[in-house]
Design a protein around this motif. Structure first.
Motif, PDB file in Angstrom:
ATOM      1  N   VAL A 104       0.829  -1.212   0.000  1.00 58.71           N
ATOM      2  CA  VAL A 104       0.000   0.000   0.000  1.00 58.71           C
ATOM      3  C   VAL A 104       0.859   1.255   0.000  1.00 58.71           C
ATOM      4  O   VAL A 104       0.511   2.259  -0.644  1.00 58.71           O
ATOM      5  CB  VAL A 104      -0.988   0.003   1.183  1.00 58.71           C
ATOM      6  N   ILE A 105       1.984   1.231   0.701  1.00 58.35           N
ATOM      7  CA  ILE A 105       2.861   2.402   0.679  1.00 58.35           C
ATOM      8  C   ILE A 105       3.521   2.534  -0.697  1.00 58.35           C
ATOM      9  O   ILE A 105       3.613   3.638  -1.254  1.00 58.35           O
ATOM     10  CB  ILE A 105       3.917   2.314   1.793  1.00 58.35           C
ATOM     11  N   GLY A 106       3.958   1.414  -1.264  1.00 59.28           N
ATOM     12  CA  GLY A 106       4.514   1.457  -2.609  1.00 59.28           C
ATOM     13  C   GLY A 106       3.490   1.941  -3.621  1.00 59.28           C
ATOM     14  O   GLY A 106       3.820   2.711  -4.535  1.00 59.28           O
ATOM     15  N   ALA A 107       2.244   1.525  -3.462  1.00 63.38           N
ATOM     16  CA  ALA A 107       1.179   1.953  -4.371  1.00 63.38           C
ATOM     17  C   ALA A 107       0.952   3.455  -4.314  1.00 63.38           C
ATOM     18  O   ALA A 107       0.635   4.081  -5.334  1.00 63.38           O
ATOM     19  CB  ALA A 107      -0.118   1.211  -4.039  1.00 63.38           C
ATOM     20  N   ALA A 108       1.118   4.049  -3.131  1.00 61.92           N
ATOM     21  CA  ALA A 108       0.936   5.495  -2.992  1.00 61.92           C
ATOM     22  C   ALA A 108       1.974   6.257  -3.819  1.00 61.92           C
ATOM     23  O   ALA A 108       1.644   7.229  -4.514  1.00 61.92           O
ATOM     24  CB  ALA A 108       1.032   5.884  -1.526  1.00 61.92           C
ATOM     25  N   TYR A 109       3.218   5.806  -3.754  1.00 63.35           N
ATOM     26  CA  TYR A 109       4.272   6.465  -4.526  1.00 63.35           C
ATOM     27  C   TYR A 109       4.112   6.206  -6.026  1.00 63.35           C
ATOM     28  O   TYR A 109       4.259   7.125  -6.833  1.00 63.35           O
ATOM     29  CB  TYR A 109       5.646   5.974  -4.064  1.00 63.35           C
ATOM     30  N   ILE A 110       3.807   4.964  -6.378  1.00 61.95           N
ATOM     31  CA  ILE A 110       3.629   4.640  -7.788  1.00 61.95           C
ATOM     32  C   ILE A 110       2.415   5.360  -8.359  1.00 61.95           C
ATOM     33  O   ILE A 110       2.410   5.802  -9.513  1.00 61.95           O
ATOM     34  CB  ILE A 110       3.500   3.115  -7.961  1.00 61.95           C
ATOM     35  N   GLY A 111       1.358   5.493  -7.547  1.00 61.86           N
ATOM     36  CA  GLY A 111       0.162   6.202  -7.990  1.00 61.86           C
ATOM     37  C   GLY A 111       0.468   7.633  -8.402  1.00 61.86           C
ATOM     38  O   GLY A 111      -0.011   8.118  -9.439  1.00 61.86           O
ATOM     39  N   HIS A 112       1.273   8.321  -7.612  1.00 61.36           N
ATOM     40  CA  HIS A 112       1.648   9.688  -7.968  1.00 61.36           C
ATOM     41  C   HIS A 112       2.526   9.716  -9.210  1.00 61.36           C
ATOM     42  O   HIS A 112       2.437  10.653 -10.018  1.00 61.36           O
ATOM     43  CB  HIS A 112       2.364  10.354  -6.786  1.00 61.36           C
ATOM     44  N   SER A 113       3.368   8.722  -9.384  1.00 63.39           N
ATOM     45  CA  SER A 113       4.200   8.648 -10.585  1.00 63.39           C
ATOM     46  C   SER A 113       3.335   8.453 -11.828  1.00 63.39           C
ATOM     47  O   SER A 113       3.557   9.104 -12.858  1.00 63.39           O
ATOM     48  CB  SER A 113       5.202   7.494 -10.463  1.00 63.39           C
TER      49      SER A 113
END
Length: 227
Positions: A104-113
């Motif tokens: 979920v934390i990785g998804a937050a960063y990837i989502g913004h990318s």
């Protein structure tokens, strides 16, 4: 490295690889792969949602993603380890909570990318696609998203490398991943910490470098190639 230090590593190499059954380097790789797959899938969905949503829904996306990016990974691992069993009234394995937290934390960063990549695509391409009769979903899937993923692939790799390194935080809930195993070996020997943890650094370097090389290799041959 001293010869005795190399001997300690050699004598415990199997334990570092597998642990007692499912642990060590193998478990680190397994958790990393799971976190990369889940975070990438959720991140793409989050990025698309952040791009196309408006009003309250967009504010909700921004708030949730901002919260996940703000909290320390180790705290989310700790919280989910104790919170998920309470919410679902079942015993959730520690490995599952670690993969969930990293995802979920990785998804937050990837989502913004993904969002940054999508808004970087020219608006003319949106309009041209709509003029051809494509629906909004088709425009995103076939035209906008492939270009966004191509542009943001270096950012993806950076996040994947971070996820691999963050698996070492699983020690907080007693998961016997590679760093945890190495610490156990060091606590038994109490003589060769430099050699043991230098070996840990080398292994993580090889894993992360292999990922970078693999993605670069595939990028020259797959749909997100710049050629």
């Amino acid at each position: 490295m001293e010869l005795k230090g190399l001997e300690v590593i050699y004598n415990n190499l199997s334990y570092m690889m597998w642990g007692n059954f499912l642990g060590g380097i193998f478990l680190t790789l397994l958790m990393s792969l799971a976190a990369i797959v889940f975070s990438s899938f959720m991140g793409v969905l989050a990025g698309v949602g952040l791009t196309v949503s408006k009003g309250l829904v967009r504010s909700l996306f921004i708030g949730v993603l901002g919260f996940l990016r703000a909290i320390p990974v180790i705290m989310l691992i700790f919280w989910t380890y104790f919170l998920l069993p309470v919410l679902f009234n079942v015993d959730v394995p520690a490995i599952t909570t670690v993969v969930f937290a990293l995802s979920v934390i990785g998804a937050a960063y990837i989502g913004h990318s993904v969002h940054a990549g999508m808004i970087a695509v020219s608006k003319d391409q949106w309009q041209a696609a709509f003029s051809l009769g494509l629906s909004k979903t088709q425009v995103i899937i076939y035209i906008i998203l492939p270009q966004a993923l191509k542009m943001m692939m270096p950012s993806f790799v950076n996040q994947w490398v971070s996820l691999i390194k963050d698996t070492s935080l699983a020690y907080v809930v007693g998961v016997a991943e590679f760093t945890f195993i190495a610490t156990q070996i060091n606590n038994r020997s109490m003589v060769y910490p430099t050699e043991i943890f230098l070996f840990v650094i080398i292994v993580y370097f090889i894993i992360c470098l292999s990922l970078d090389i693999a993605v670069s290799f595939l990028a020259k041959r797959c749909w997100f190639s710049t050629r």
